[in-house]
Design a protein around this motif. Structure first.
Motif, PDB file in Angstrom:
ATOM      1  N   PHE A  37       1.846   6.065  -4.626  1.00  0.00           N
ATOM      2  CA  PHE A  37       1.417   4.984  -3.709  1.00  0.00           C
ATOM      3  C   PHE A  37       2.119   3.571  -4.000  1.00  0.00           C
ATOM      4  O   PHE A  37       2.036   2.792  -2.582  1.00  0.00           O
ATOM      5  CB  PHE A  37       0.219   4.475  -4.818  1.00  0.00           C
ATOM      6  N   GLY A  41       2.605   2.175  -0.097  1.00  0.00           N
ATOM      7  CA  GLY A  41       2.635   0.945   0.095  1.00  0.00           C
ATOM      8  C   GLY A  41       4.041   0.322   0.638  1.00  0.00           C
ATOM      9  O   GLY A  41       3.952  -0.384   1.983  1.00  0.00           O
ATOM     10  N   ALA A  64      -2.840  -4.187   3.200  1.00  0.00           N
ATOM     11  CA  ALA A  64      -2.780  -2.193   2.646  1.00  0.00           C
ATOM     12  C   ALA A  64      -1.549  -1.776   1.882  1.00  0.00           C
ATOM     13  O   ALA A  64      -1.625  -2.005   0.649  1.00  0.00           O
ATOM     14  CB  ALA A  64      -3.054  -1.868   3.107  1.00  0.00           C
ATOM     15  N   GLY A  65      -0.170  -2.629   2.984  1.00  0.00           N
ATOM     16  CA  GLY A  65       0.578  -2.492   1.749  1.00  0.00           C
ATOM     17  C   GLY A  65       1.142  -3.326   0.788  1.00  0.00           C
ATOM     18  O   GLY A  65       1.716  -2.399  -0.786  1.00  0.00           O
ATOM     19  N   ALA A  68      -0.921  -2.178  -2.128  1.00  0.00           N
ATOM     20  CA  ALA A  68      -0.337  -0.392  -3.299  1.00  0.00           C
ATOM     21  C   ALA A  68       0.639  -0.600  -3.644  1.00  0.00           C
ATOM     22  O   ALA A  68       0.710   0.105  -5.271  1.00  0.00           O
ATOM     23  CB  ALA A  68      -0.217   0.053  -1.765  1.00  0.00           C
ATOM     24  N   VAL A  69       1.609  -1.613  -3.143  1.00  0.00           N
ATOM     25  CA  VAL A  69       2.526  -1.907  -4.026  1.00  0.00           C
ATOM     26  C   VAL A  69       2.012  -2.416  -5.557  1.00  0.00           C
ATOM     27  O   VAL A  69       2.603  -2.345  -6.115  1.00  0.00           O
ATOM     28  CB  VAL A  69       3.525  -2.939  -3.159  1.00  0.00           C
ATOM     29  N   SER A  70       1.161  -3.974  -5.050  1.00  0.00           N
ATOM     30  CA  SER A  70       0.991  -3.932  -6.856  1.00  0.00           C
ATOM     31  C   SER A  70       0.479  -3.468  -7.199  1.00  0.00           C
ATOM     32  O   SER A  70       0.833  -3.863  -9.240  1.00  0.00           O
ATOM     33  CB  SER A  70       0.420  -5.764  -6.416  1.00  0.00           C
ATOM     34  N   CYS A 129      -9.120  -3.519  -0.256  1.00  0.00           N
ATOM     35  CA  CYS A 129      -8.029  -2.683  -1.566  1.00  0.00           C
ATOM     36  C   CYS A 129      -7.767  -3.513  -2.900  1.00  0.00           C
ATOM     37  O   CYS A 129      -7.969  -2.354  -3.511  1.00  0.00           O
ATOM     38  CB  CYS A 129      -7.192  -2.701  -0.348  1.00  0.00           C
TER      39      CYS A 129
END
Length: 197
Positions: A37, A41, A64-65, A68-70, A129
């Motif tokens: 993920f 991200g 979304a990126g 996803a990264v967080s 998200c």
């Protein structure tokens, strides 16, 4: 070797074998999923910054990126710290949260929002998200909590009660002390007999 040490060592070895056979908390699949993920991200953020497309899909990719990264960073840090040093998991997550706030604040203050960003689409994407990430974290936390919960020994409570009852029945009954006059010590004699002139 004393007789009371033998059952204790066998019980300890049985508990050790059960703990070894149990799957570890935050297994490799969780860490591998978090890394995937994280990569996803980064790809979404790169696409939103590089590819020239309509503003709404670009805003969706950006929101979304970021989530996803967080979320992947949170899951990865939690999994690694819980595996290596469980007591340091909470401080590590707090430090990660502070780092996220500083990085996002730096982007907002120095770079600002991109001109193509659609705020409403971006906000809805981030909220959706976040809800999905929180649901995933809830499932993950429940699974780890169930794995770490100690399994109660069968009939532990009933055997403890029976053992206490047996001890009470086996205890010798001590009759009350009597004095030389044949009555109980100071209780059965009438008060006029106790006070002699």
């Amino acid at each position: 070797m004393t007789p009371d040490r033998a059952p204790r060592s066998s019980a300890e070895s049985a508990a050790h074998d059960a703990a070894r056979s149990r799957p570890p908390s935050y297994a490799r699949g969780v860490r591998a999923g978090a890394v995937m993920f994280l990569i996803l991200g980064v790809i979404l953020l790169t696409l939103s910054a590089v590819v020239d497309m309509l503003s709404a899909p670009r805003s969706v990719l950006l929101g979304a990126g970021i989530i996803a990264v967080s979320s992947a960073a949170t899951a990865l840090v939690a999994a690694q710290m819980y595996r290596v040093a469980p007591a340091a998991t909470a401080p590590a997550l707090a430090a990660l949260y502070l780092l996220k706030v500083l990085v996002l604040g730096w982007f907002l203050l120095f770079l600002g929002a991109p001109p193509w960003l659609v705020p409403r689409v971006f906000a809805v994407t981030v909220l959706v998200c976040l809800v999905l990430a929180l649901a995933g974290f809830t499932v993950l936390t429940r699974g780890v909590t169930r794995q770490d919960a100690p399994e109660p020994a069968p009939h532990a409570a009933s055997s403890a009660v029976e053992h206490a009852h047996d001890d009470a029945a086996a205890a010798p009954s001590v009759p009350p002390a009597r004095d030389s006059s044949g009555g109980r010590a100071g209780h059965d004699r009438p008060t006029h007999e106790r006070r002699t002139p």
